[in-house]
Design an enzyme around this catalytic site. Sequence first.
Site, PDB file in Angstrom:
ATOM      1  N   ARG A 154       6.973  -4.364   2.477  1.00 19.27           N
ATOM      2  CA  ARG A 154       8.300  -4.959   2.322  1.00 19.27           C
ATOM      3  C   ARG A 154       9.416  -4.016   2.750  1.00 19.27           C
ATOM      4  O   ARG A 154      10.358  -4.405   3.438  1.00 19.27           O
ATOM      5  CB  ARG A 154       8.515  -5.365   0.859  1.00 19.27           C
ATOM      6  N   ILE A 155       9.334  -2.753   2.329  1.00 24.02           N
ATOM      7  CA  ILE A 155      10.420  -1.817   2.611  1.00 24.02           C
ATOM      8  C   ILE A 155      10.458  -1.476   4.092  1.00 24.02           C
ATOM      9  O   ILE A 155      11.532  -1.466   4.711  1.00 24.02           O
ATOM     10  CB  ILE A 155      10.289  -0.551   1.744  1.00 24.02           C
ATOM     11  N   SER A 174      -0.368   0.190  13.985  1.00 23.09           N
ATOM     12  CA  SER A 174      -1.565  -0.410  13.402  1.00 23.09           C
ATOM     13  C   SER A 174      -2.773   0.276  14.012  1.00 23.09           C
ATOM     14  O   SER A 174      -2.666   0.975  15.026  1.00 23.09           O
ATOM     15  CB  SER A 174      -1.629  -1.923  13.663  1.00 23.09           C
ATOM     16  N   ARG A 232       6.399   8.497  -0.535  1.00 22.57           N
ATOM     17  CA  ARG A 232       5.921   9.390  -1.586  1.00 22.57           C
ATOM     18  C   ARG A 232       5.856  10.803  -1.009  1.00 22.57           C
ATOM     19  O   ARG A 232       5.467  10.996   0.143  1.00 22.57           O
ATOM     20  CB  ARG A 232       4.541   8.960  -2.098  1.00 22.57           C
ATOM     21  N   GLU A 261       7.646  16.991  -7.330  1.00 23.55           N
ATOM     22  CA  GLU A 261       8.932  16.689  -7.963  1.00 23.55           C
ATOM     23  C   GLU A 261       8.965  17.136  -9.426  1.00 23.55           C
ATOM     24  O   GLU A 261       7.985  16.938 -10.144  1.00 23.55           O
ATOM     25  CB  GLU A 261       9.207  15.181  -7.870  1.00 23.55           C
ATOM     26  N   HIS A 279      15.176  11.713  -5.052  1.00 25.54           N
ATOM     27  CA  HIS A 279      14.401  10.497  -5.335  1.00 25.54           C
ATOM     28  C   HIS A 279      15.297   9.370  -5.868  1.00 25.54           C
ATOM     29  O   HIS A 279      15.124   8.881  -6.989  1.00 25.54           O
ATOM     30  CB  HIS A 279      13.279  10.792  -6.334  1.00 25.54           C
ATOM     31  N   ILE A 280      16.228   8.948  -5.025  1.00 28.77           N
ATOM     32  CA  ILE A 280      17.210   7.935  -5.436  1.00 28.77           C
ATOM     33  C   ILE A 280      17.094   6.653  -4.615  1.00 28.77           C
ATOM     34  O   ILE A 280      18.030   5.867  -4.541  1.00 28.77           O
ATOM     35  CB  ILE A 280      18.643   8.488  -5.351  1.00 28.77           C
TER      36      ILE A 280
END
Length: 313
Positions: A154-155, A174, A232, A261, A279-280
């Site tokens: 999605r992102i 791919s 990540r 983190e 990480h926002i």
Amino acid sequence: MSSVLVTAQLPPKAMDILEQAVAVEILPTGADVQALRDASRGRHAIVSLLTNRVDAALLDAAGPSLKVVSNVAVGYDNIDVAAARERGVIVTNTPDVLTNATAELTWGLILAVTRRLGEGERLVRDGRWTGWSLDFMTGMELSGKQLGILGSGRIGRAVAAKAAAFGMTAVFSSRHGAGEIDGHPVMSVDELIATSDVLSLHVPLRPDTRHLINRAALERMKRTAYLVNTARGPVVDEAALASALKERVIAGAALDVFEREPIVHPDLLGLENVVLVPHIGSATHETRSGMAELAARNVVAVLAGKPPLTPVG
């Protein structure tokens, strides 16, 4: 009444959803791993954050009453899903709610690193700006460039959808290296890495994506290219990245996530050609509230004997 442990204070609407249906206890701030395990005993549900490690030991501490672990995040690498499944515990996450916010931040990072915004702001704040000149603080224009997107969830697709507004060509990868995704071309991972002017990471953290971007991958990138990571932290080998940035193997990088983190590799901290933010990606009022509310609804649904809204796996 069912008993639910929430590992941190949630926004008011999410707390209301829970408190109208279950008994809620909030884990004290600063509680360690043992305190979390102790607080989990006898609970019917746990609402966790991505900073909470939900492993077999924690699941065993909670005991057979535990029915669901609801993670307030789209990622769930902090949860041992296989161990939960073995114990009959449902795991849920919060997909889609944070798609737009993270896509927006990705574009913010792309602009920040290619136009040297952080570097420029530091110059002004430090009183080191001496005035305009023709070759001062020049960066890379986005129009006409290729945006390579690793990860077609999605992102990644939301980021690609905004590329045309900046005159960029979005390309996905791919295994087969052919076809289209949402009308955007698809190529092999190797070709994508080698040809993109901006490489944006949107893959989940799995064994096969850990250190996906290592020294070898960085050396395949254009020397004028930029790396952006809002996925990540461990997807990127930070030591290799720091070295590559120092040596100008690539032009720059922008990171919202890190391997350990909140610790950031010390060699990154002194570099001007890297943008570092804490990480926002999902940090808007609307998104964080929406994530917490979805997590709460998942708990209420499962404890009422209904299917979860967004189960993992």
